[in-house]
Design an enzyme around this catalytic site. Structure first.
Site, PDB file in Angstrom:
ATOM      1  N   GLU A 206       0.825  -1.214   0.000  1.00 50.37           N
ATOM      2  CA  GLU A 206       0.000   0.000   0.000  1.00 50.37           C
ATOM      3  C   GLU A 206       0.857   1.262   0.000  1.00 50.37           C
ATOM      4  O   GLU A 206       0.385   2.336   0.366  1.00 50.37           O
ATOM      5  CB  GLU A 206      -0.941   0.000   1.207  1.00 50.37           C
ATOM      6  CG  GLU A 206      -1.895  -1.180   1.206  1.00 50.37           C
ATOM      7  CD  GLU A 206      -2.985  -1.067   2.259  1.00 50.37           C
ATOM      8  OE1 GLU A 206      -2.895  -0.198   3.145  1.00 50.37           O
ATOM      9  OE2 GLU A 206      -3.925  -1.861   2.182  1.00 50.37           O
ATOM     10  N   ASP A 243      -3.017  -1.163  12.520  1.00 51.70           N
ATOM     11  CA  ASP A 243      -3.909  -2.253  12.150  1.00 51.70           C
ATOM     12  C   ASP A 243      -3.129  -3.528  12.411  1.00 51.70           C
ATOM     13  O   ASP A 243      -2.216  -3.877  11.657  1.00 51.70           O
ATOM     14  CB  ASP A 243      -4.336  -2.151  10.678  1.00 51.70           C
ATOM     15  CG  ASP A 243      -5.295  -3.278  10.291  1.00 51.70           C
ATOM     16  OD1 ASP A 243      -5.606  -4.113  11.161  1.00 51.70           O
ATOM     17  OD2 ASP A 243      -5.717  -3.325   9.113  1.00 51.70           O
ATOM     18  N   LYS A 338     -15.829  -1.097   4.477  1.00 51.06           N
ATOM     19  CA  LYS A 338     -15.266  -1.453   3.176  1.00 51.06           C
ATOM     20  C   LYS A 338     -16.397  -1.973   2.304  1.00 51.06           C
ATOM     21  O   LYS A 338     -16.908  -3.078   2.541  1.00 51.06           O
ATOM     22  CB  LYS A 338     -14.234  -2.574   3.356  1.00 51.06           C
ATOM     23  CG  LYS A 338     -12.942  -2.169   4.071  1.00 51.06           C
ATOM     24  CD  LYS A 338     -12.146  -3.429   4.383  1.00 51.06           C
ATOM     25  CE  LYS A 338     -10.703  -3.148   4.706  1.00 51.06           C
ATOM     26  NZ  LYS A 338     -10.012  -4.365   5.220  1.00 51.06           N
ATOM     27  N   ARG A 367      -8.939  -1.025   0.035  1.00 54.34           N
ATOM     28  CA  ARG A 367      -8.357  -2.346   0.175  1.00 54.34           C
ATOM     29  C   ARG A 367      -6.891  -2.289  -0.260  1.00 54.34           C
ATOM     30  O   ARG A 367      -6.441  -1.312  -0.846  1.00 54.34           O
ATOM     31  CB  ARG A 367      -9.087  -3.384  -0.713  1.00 54.34           C
ATOM     32  CG  ARG A 367     -10.575  -3.540  -0.458  1.00 54.34           C
ATOM     33  CD  ARG A 367     -10.953  -3.834   0.980  1.00 54.34           C
ATOM     34  NE  ARG A 367     -10.298  -4.941   1.634  1.00 54.34           N
ATOM     35  CZ  ARG A 367     -10.884  -6.075   2.020  1.00 54.34           C
ATOM     36  NH1 ARG A 367     -12.155  -6.261   1.756  1.00 54.34           N
ATOM     37  NH2 ARG A 367     -10.225  -7.009   2.669  1.00 54.34           N
TER      38      ARG A 367
HETATM   39  C1  2PG Z   1      -7.111  -3.803   6.020  1.00 54.25           C
HETATM   40  C2  2PG Z   1      -6.929  -3.656   4.511  1.00 54.25           C
HETATM   41  C3  2PG Z   1      -6.408  -2.317   4.104  1.00 54.25           C
HETATM   42  P1  2PG Z   1      -6.769  -5.705   2.958  1.00 54.25           P
HETATM   43  O1  2PG Z   1      -6.847  -4.871   6.597  1.00 54.25           O
HETATM   44  O2  2PG Z   1      -7.588  -2.894   6.682  1.00 54.25           O
HETATM   45  O3  2PG Z   1      -5.172  -2.022   4.742  1.00 54.25           O
HETATM   46  O4  2PG Z   1      -6.127  -4.677   3.991  1.00 54.25           O
HETATM   47  O5  2PG Z   1      -7.434  -4.907   1.872  1.00 54.25           O
HETATM   48  O6  2PG Z   1      -5.639  -6.551   2.456  1.00 54.25           O
HETATM   49  O7  2PG Z   1      -7.777  -6.513   3.726  1.00 54.25           O
HETATM   50 MG    MG Z   2      -7.677  -4.143   8.573  1.00 51.68          MG
END
Ligand code: 2PG
Ligand code: MG
Length: 429
Positions: A206, A243, A338, A367
């Site tokens: 990221e 996180d 999300k 994400r």
């Molecule tokens: C999270 C996301 C974004 P991922 O865990 O919060 O950082 O990661 O999209 O891989 O679930």
């Molecule tokens: Mg997370």
């Protein structure tokens, strides 16, 4: 036919920030305007998330999306033709009914979400309004507190360190633009410190600096030094958010910290994190415990929730029912939002409505697999959510979102209000 009647729905395969296929939808309306949106994809996914439908097989590592694109062409497009794009609830209800599964495994949440968001963009275009205003009307003036990654880790950096995101927030900034200014300096300072230490190794998934640390705690120390080096007061001006993404290394009440070569039970994990909260200016922790540990979440929130934001990501998966259940047992005080964890805007919005009902804060989140799509920024402002997390301060799939928020703040002019530190979730005693 009304100007907002849907005349066509197109699905196409485009590519995301990891070079993997993803789904774009484009919806045209009778009035001549259209809307377009792209589905993102996670790497550290919660087991309760809606299904990101992939082809499997050998092409592109199994990540191809020809089935999801075909679902748009063969099932969704014919069913939505003639429907009103401005009636998001009816449109999303049709998508949900068409799919017919709990998890959107038939059509794919990547297909349904791209269509759901494209319809919102088309409806806004028909109204001649930016999306955030079409969603929230004149009241949509709240710019979110950004949560910005400085070091990547966990599943986004080959599990180089256990903790997934080491982030900063700027509670004392006067505006969204100023929060970005401050973060830019911290990000630069962190990179310079890594170079000096001889450990600069490029960036993680990221855009955060590659976490070449011997312990998780070393990353926290480096982050505090970067904040100071950039000229800010740690905690007061620039604070730390984590996180932990504990579902990635915890299950059944056992937590295996690879870097520390330690295995902890739930109580041990909670004490471990409380130690960090005592030693470092941490104001927010996401997924401190695993998704299968609601008692752990409740115990952790009881211990620190009055002064630390406790965020449920894998734990709540943007699900209204889970938010209510968590509130009933006292787990977390903030929901990560999300859209692709649910697959329609209506269901995603329901999670935020539930959060407000129970007194939880919210963070709209991108994400790890992203694109140039900036829909989530408009959701954050349009729904008045108060916080936004889109990864680090590098790479254009991240910067596109920060930059879009800058444009919105500028367009709102004196009416713009910056959420600042008041947006952080806290449990009431
Ligand atoms: C999270 C996301 C974004 P991922 O865990 O919060 O950082 O990661 O999209 O891989 O679930
Ligand atoms: Mg997370």
């Amino acid at each position: 036919m009304s100007a907002t009647a849907i005349t066509s729905v197109l699905g196409r395969r485009v590519w995301d920030s990891r070079g993997r296929p993803t789904v774009e939808a484009e919806i045209a309306l009778a009035g001549g305007v259209s809307g377009r949106a792209i589905a993102p994809a996670g790497a550290s996914t919660g087991s309760g998330e809606a299904v990101d439908l992939r082809d499997g097989g050998s092409a592109f590592g199994g990540y191809d999306v020809t089935r999801a694109v075909a679902a748009i062409r063969d099932a969704i497009a014919p069913a939505l033709r003639g429907m009103d794009a401005a009636d998001q609830a009816a449109l999303d209800a049709r998508l949900i009914a068409l799919d017919g599964t709990e998890s959107k495994s038939r059509l794919g949440a990547n297909a349904t979400l791209a269509v759901s968001m494209a319809a919102a963009h088309a409806a806004a275009a028909a109204a001649g309004q930016p999306l955030y205003r079409n969603l929230g009307g004149e009241a949509a003036t709240l710019l979110p507190l950004p949560q910005i990654q400085i070091f990547g880790g966990g599943a986004h950096a080959g599990r180089r360190v256990d903790v997934q995101d080491f982030l900063v927030v700027c509670p004392a900034a006067a505006s969204f633009a100023e929060a970005l200014d401050w973060t830019a300096e911290v990000y630069r300072a962190a990179g310079a410190l890594m170079r000096q230490a001889g450990t600069l190794g490029g960036v993680a998934d990221e855009g955060g600096w590659w976490p070449a640390f011997r312990t998780n705690e070393q990353a926290l120390e480096m982050l505090v030094r970067a904040i100071e080096q950039a000229g800010f007061a740690p905690g007061r001006q620039v604070a730390i958010a984590l996180d932990v993404a504990a579902s990635e290394f915890g299950r059944g009440g056992r937590y295996r910290l690879g870097l520390e070569e330690r295995e902890l039970d739930t109580t041990g994990m909670i004490e471990f994190l409380i130690g960090w909260i005592r030693a470092y200016p941490i104001v927010s922790i996401e997924d401190p415990l695993a998704e299968d540990d609601p008692e752990g979440f409740a115990a952790f929130t009881r211990a620190v929730g009055d002064r630390v934001q406790v965020v449920g990501d894998d734990f709540l998966v943007s699900d209204a029912a889970r938010v209510r259940a968590a509130a009933a047992s006292g787990g977390a005080n903030t929901v990560l939002i999300k859209p692709n964890q649910r697959g329609t805007l209506t269901e995603t919005r329901a999670a935020w409505d539930a959060a407000r009902e129970v007194g939880y804060a919210g963070i709209v989140s991108a994400r790890s697999g992203e694109t140039e799509d900036v829909t989530i920024v408009h959701l954050a402002v349009g729904w008045g959510v108060g916080q936004l997390k889109v990864g680090s301060f590098a790479r254009s799939e991240r910067m596109a979102k920060w930059n879009e928020a800058l444009r919105i703040e500028e367009a709102l002019g004196p009416r713009a209000r910056f959420a600042g530190g008041t947006a952080l979730g806290r449990s009431r005693r």
